[in-house]
Every structure is written in C-alpha cells, then in structure tokens.
Enzyme design. Structure first.
Site, short mmCIF file in Angstrom:
data_model
loop_
_atom_site.label_atom_id
_atom_site.label_comp_id
_atom_site.label_asym_id
_atom_site.label_seq_id
_atom_site.Cartn_x
_atom_site.Cartn_y
_atom_site.Cartn_z
N LYS A 291 16.15 -40.93 -38.03
CA LYS A 291 15.28 -39.87 -38.53
C LYS A 291 16.12 -38.68 -38.98
O LYS A 291 17.22 -38.48 -38.47
CB LYS A 291 14.36 -39.39 -37.40
CG LYS A 291 13.23 -40.32 -37.06
CD LYS A 291 12.37 -39.72 -35.95
CE LYS A 291 11.20 -40.62 -35.61
NZ LYS A 291 10.24 -40.83 -36.69
N ARG A 365 5.03 -50.10 -32.95
CA ARG A 365 4.22 -51.31 -33.11
C ARG A 365 4.90 -52.51 -32.47
O ARG A 365 4.25 -53.48 -32.06
CB ARG A 365 3.90 -51.54 -34.59
CG ARG A 365 5.09 -51.72 -35.47
CD ARG A 365 4.78 -51.49 -36.94
NE ARG A 365 4.73 -50.07 -37.28
CZ ARG A 365 4.45 -49.59 -38.50
NH1 ARG A 365 4.19 -50.43 -39.49
NH2 ARG A 365 4.42 -48.30 -38.72
N1 BES Z 1 7.07 -41.89 -33.52
C1 BES Z 1 6.97 -42.01 -34.92
C2 BES Z 1 5.68 -41.44 -35.50
C3 BES Z 1 5.45 -39.96 -35.32
C4 BES Z 1 5.83 -39.09 -36.31
C5 BES Z 1 4.80 -39.48 -34.23
C6 BES Z 1 5.58 -37.74 -36.18
C7 BES Z 1 4.54 -38.14 -34.09
C8 BES Z 1 4.93 -37.26 -35.06
C9 BES Z 1 7.04 -43.48 -35.32
O1 BES Z 1 7.81 -44.28 -34.50
C10 BES Z 1 7.62 -43.53 -36.70
O2 BES Z 1 8.71 -43.08 -36.86
N2 BES Z 1 6.88 -44.08 -37.64
C11 BES Z 1 7.32 -44.15 -38.99
C12 BES Z 1 6.86 -45.48 -39.56
C13 BES Z 1 7.43 -45.78 -40.91
C14 BES Z 1 8.92 -46.03 -40.79
C15 BES Z 1 6.75 -47.00 -41.46
C16 BES Z 1 6.69 -43.00 -39.75
O3 BES Z 1 5.56 -42.65 -39.49
O4 BES Z 1 7.39 -42.42 -40.60
ZN ZN Z 2 9.87 -44.31 -34.97
#
Ligand code: BES
Ligand code: ZN
Ligand code: ZN
Length: 516
Positions: A291, A365
């Site tokens: 990230k 997931r």
């Molecule tokens: N934990 C994150 C989602 C999240 C983002 C929760 C902001 C709370 C606040 C999750 O694991 C994630 O990173 N999801 C990605 C999925 C994508 C790579 C398909 C996302 O939402 O960007």
């Molecule tokens: Zn994530």
C-alpha cells in the site's frame, strides 16, 4: 485544571452565584448532573423539561428554568449548557438539548431520531463535564435510559492507555429513574462497542494476533460457564488445509491464530448456532502489492471485523442472551517478505477451490474464505461475516452505513430492524451474477482474488468472491471499511476507530434469541 477552576470561579462571581459556598473538597470530588430538555412543538425558543429535569427544577423552586431562560436562546439539539453551583450535590449541571420529544423512527434516515438525539445530547453533556474534571456524573434517562447510557459510555471513551498523562476518568450512573434495566443494557451495549474501539485503536505492535486472542480470553473469563475458547495455532490451521489463510500469514514473522469462541447461551444446547466470522488482519501493509505509506497506520484497524464480532460475543455473554453463538477470527498480519505470497501465485482454500492471488492487498477475502468454509460445518442457523474488506465500500457509502450483501431476505430484515434501533445503520448492496463473472473468469485457477475490471464495483466483486465459499441459505457479508473510523460524523464517538457495528450485531443476536 487551572482554567476549569477559573471558569467555575468566574461563573460563581456572576449572576449564577448561589447561596452555597463551594468548598475545596467540592472542587476535588465534584459530581456532575446531565439533564435533558426537549424543544417545544411549533416553537423556536420554548423548552420543555424532561421528567427528571422538571423534578430537579421543582426542588430548586424553578431556579433551573429561570436560569435556562436568562442564559440565552433555546437549547439546540445535541448542545449542552453548564450551570455552576445551583445545587449542593451537583456543583456542575449540564442541560442538554434533545430536539423534538416525539421524533421517533424516520423512514428516510433509517433510524430512530429520538434515540439518536438522546445519545448525542447525553454524550455532549458528559464530555463537557469531563473537561471540567468532574469525577462522577448522574444522567437523566431522558425517557429512554438505554440510549442515555449509550451516549454517556460511548461519549466518555478515550484511548489513552499508552499515554503517560491520562484523561480524567468519569463514572456515570442513572439519575432518579425507574428504568435501571434499560440503563444497564445500554451500558453493556456501549461497553461492547468500546471494547471493539480499544482493540481497533491499539497499535499493531501491541495488538498482535496472539495479544488479541489473549485479551478476548481474559474478557470472556467471567463467563467461563457458558463459553469455550480455542486459540488454534499454525499447525491446526495447516491440518484444516486453510491454504488461503496461510497464504496471507506466511509473509509475516508474527504467528497466525485462528480464534474460535463458542457461547452457549440457549437453554437448548443443540440449538443451531449463529456463526459470526470476523476479518482479523492485525496489520495490512498490502503485502508484496504494498500500500502507499500515507495513512497506512490506519491499517492497524484491519482487524475491525474480528474486534466487533468478538466484542459482540463478550456483550452477548454479559447480557446472558439465550442464544448459541460461534465466533471465528482468522488473525494474522499481511506483510511483504521473502516468504510472502507473490502476485500471480495460486493457492488452494479449505473447500478445494483454487485462487489466483493477483493482488496480495486483497487479503481479507482469502482469510474469510477458509473461515467461512469452517464456520459452515457447525450447521448454523445463520452465518455473518464482518470485514474491513474494501476501500470501494468507503467510496460507495462513506461512514453512513455498513454495506450488507446477503442471499437472504429474512436475514436482511433482521439486520435492518436491529440497525434502526441502534442507529448504527446498514444498507443493502447487490450480489449479482454480473460481479461473480468478474472473479470466476480467471486464467490459472477457479477464482481470481480481484475483479477483472479492477476498481469498478470493488465492494461488489469482493462480496461475489466470498459467495463462492458459501453454502448456507442465510449468509450475510458486512463490509465495514467505510465505518471503520470516525472523524466527527457520529458526534458521540469522537475521533478514532469506531467499533461499529458492534451494537447492531448485539441487537441482531438479541432479536434471534427472542425469536427462538
Ligand atoms: N483492508 C483493505 C480495505 C480497507 C481500505 C479497509 C481502507 C479500510 C479502509 C483491504 O485489504 C484492501 O486493501 N482492499 C483492496 C482490494 C483491491 C486490491 C482489490 C482495496 O480496497 O483497495
Ligand atoms: Zn489489503
Ligand atoms: Zn485488509
């Protein structure tokens, strides 16, 4: 402290000066009182005291209403005004605005306005008294002692465990009302949410999977008669062939834990359980699909699903709800390392389905897929999973409501009903085949862990992915990414991790207990 004292002294010198002399002891151990006033129907400025406020006013021969009238215009809902030295037992009295007295449920807002107004107003009063370093507050039940207790206990919460200088601790109790049961229930609901807030707010170096499991074990210890806890280690997870969960945990030095809680509250021990599954990523760096570093610290709360699920089971046990619940939390970190899963790797979940992991940041997931497969072996009456799953959920609804994806109209209705009462709202989202096609069209495996049009409908493709691991007829996925934290949208929560939707989960479980 000095400032607060000065303002007390100034107020005493002005026209609020009473005949009581304020001794030093009163400064040191001051009690506060929170009293409510409603807006008068059809009038801009008129105020209508609650039963408790009217009683208090009477005991002072109308002094409170007199002061309210001269201290300024009508008290707006959610606002608080302090009166000093008007009563010998309560040197500080906060009068709070409750809005209209008969507001009730609003079909557009999808919540009970009266309850929400009470939570807001009581929390504003309690906080103002906390700032004045009051040690103990008595709170007007305002006609709904449960909501008043929730406002007080949620409003007074602060996470300062790791600071040397702590905020003034304030205790709250109900002021002269017959509804002690409602107050107690509200305290339990709010303390449940506060437990989830504490778990979510804690830094990831403190709140490791092992630490999380130990805290939950401690909190459940007083309920040992009805609760069984299993903290499953890596070897058990391997035996269970949870290849999707392990593919996430393997990038970290921190050991994974699969936490399993069994609460047997029903008099019928064979009653099929409600299964609650919570995403328990104690830190989500994104893994190899790292990230961006800005705001990455918020990903310490990526175990919000596990936190709210476990906190709601602690609360169900404290309330002795007559229902059986199983709580499951796959707990691990998502980290990049030489051992981490790489984009394009293929892993196998517990049910034998293969998954191409194109983005290691879509890890929630994966851990949920295995936990759902395991959860369904308990012959559940319903399965709910709760997860900070997608940034797309935040884009869609923000912090207004938790997104609910469900294959069951019955389950949706139960959840919705519960959320109207708690004010911690839910909103139904789609589970169309349209989204399923975007995760099943995969080059190397049965499923891809990201939708093929990447960002579009991201919350919906994530839900469609989870659905591929569901056989239960009553299943709901709650995406809580949008409600994970609070800036100032929910005034009685303050800034920080929100612990939402713990109270809705508890209310939902209480509803099931009622229906069985
Ligand atoms: N934990 C994150 C989602 C999240 C983002 C929760 C902001 C709370 C606040 C999750 O694991 C994630 O990173 N999801 C990605 C999925 C994508 C790579 C398909 C996302 O939402 O960007
Ligand atoms: Zn994530
Ligand atoms: Zn995550």
């Amino acid at each position: 402290m000095l400032l607060a004292r000065r303002s007390v002294q100034t107020a005493l010198r002005t026209n609020l000066c009473r005949s009581f002399s304020v001794s030093r002891t009163q400064f040191q151990e001051r009690n506060g009182l929170v009293l409510g006033v409603f807006e008068r129907e059809g009038e801009e400025t008129g105020l209508h005291l609650t039963e408790a406020a009217a009683g208090f006013d009477q005991s002072l021969s109308g002094k409170l209403s007199e002061l309210l009238n001269i201290s300024g215009p009508g008290l707006k809902k959610g606002k608080s005004r302090i009166f000093y030295g008007i009563h010998k037992d309560f040197p500080c009295v906060a009068v709070v605005g409750l809005g209209k007295s008969n507001a009730g449920v609003c079909g557009v807002e999808n919540w009970d306005i009266s309850k929400e107004n009470i939570r807001q107003a009581v929390s504003a009063g309690c906080r103002q008294l906390q700032e004045l370093e009051v040690k103990h507050v008595e709170v007007d039940g305002c006609g709904d002692a449960q909501s008043a207790a929730e406002g007080a206990v949620l409003g007074l919460f602060h996470y300062d465990q790791l600071k040397s200088k702590k905020k003034n601790k304030v205790t709250a109790q109900l002021h002269r009302s017959a509804d002690a049961d409602g107050w107690e229930k509200g305290v339990h609901y709010a303390e449940g949410q506060n437990l989830a807030r504490l778990l979510m707010e804690a830094p990831a170096n403190h709140m490791t999977p092992t630490a999380f499991a130990n805290i939950i074990e401690e909190r459940l210890a007083p309920h040992a008669q009805r609760v069984t806890i299993n903290k499953r280690s890596q070897s058990w997870i391997e035996e269970q062939q949870m290849g999707a969960f392990l593919s996430v945990s393997k990038g970290s030095e921190e050991s994974p834990v699969f936490l399993e809680l069994q609460y047997n509250g029903s008099p019928d021990s064979n009653q099929p359980p409600l299964v609650l599954v919570g995403k328990g990523i104690t830190f989500d760096s994104g893994g190899i699909s790292l990230k961006p570093s800005a705001s990455m610290d918020a990903m310490r709360a990526d175990m919000g699903g596990a936190a709210t699920v476990c906190a709601s089971i602690v609360t169900a046990a404290a309330l002795k709800l007559p229902v059986n619940i199983i709580g499951l939390a796959p707990l691990c970190e998502n980290m990049p390392s030489g051992k981490a899963t790489k984009p394009g790797d293929v892993v196998k979940a517990k049910n034998g389905k293969t998954i191409q992991v194109d983005n290691t940041d879509a890890e929630g997931r994966l851990v949920l897929a295995d936990a759902l497969c395991y959860g369904q072996t308990f012959n559940p009456r319903a399965v709910l999973n709760v997860a900070t799953l997608t940034g797309a959920m935040d884009v869609a609804l923000g912090s207004a409501a938790t997104g609910v994806f469900t294959n069951s109209n019955w389950l949706w209705e139960q959840l919705h009903k519960a959320s109207v009462v708690t004010g911690d709202r839910v909103w139904r989202m789609p589970l169309f085949q349209h989204y399923t096609r975007q995760v099943t069209d995969c080059q190397l495996a049965d499923l891809n862990n990201v939708g093929k049009y990447s960002r579009s409908g991201g919350a919906c493709t994530a839900a469609a992915f989870l659905r591929e691991f569901v056989t239960a007829p009553h299943w709901a996925h709650l995406d809580i990414a949008g409600v994970m934290s609070n800036k100032d949208e929910i005034p009685f929560l303050g800034k920080g991790m929100s612990g939402r939707p713990t109270r809705t989960l508890v209310e939902f479980a209480a509803g099931l207990a009622h229906n069985s």
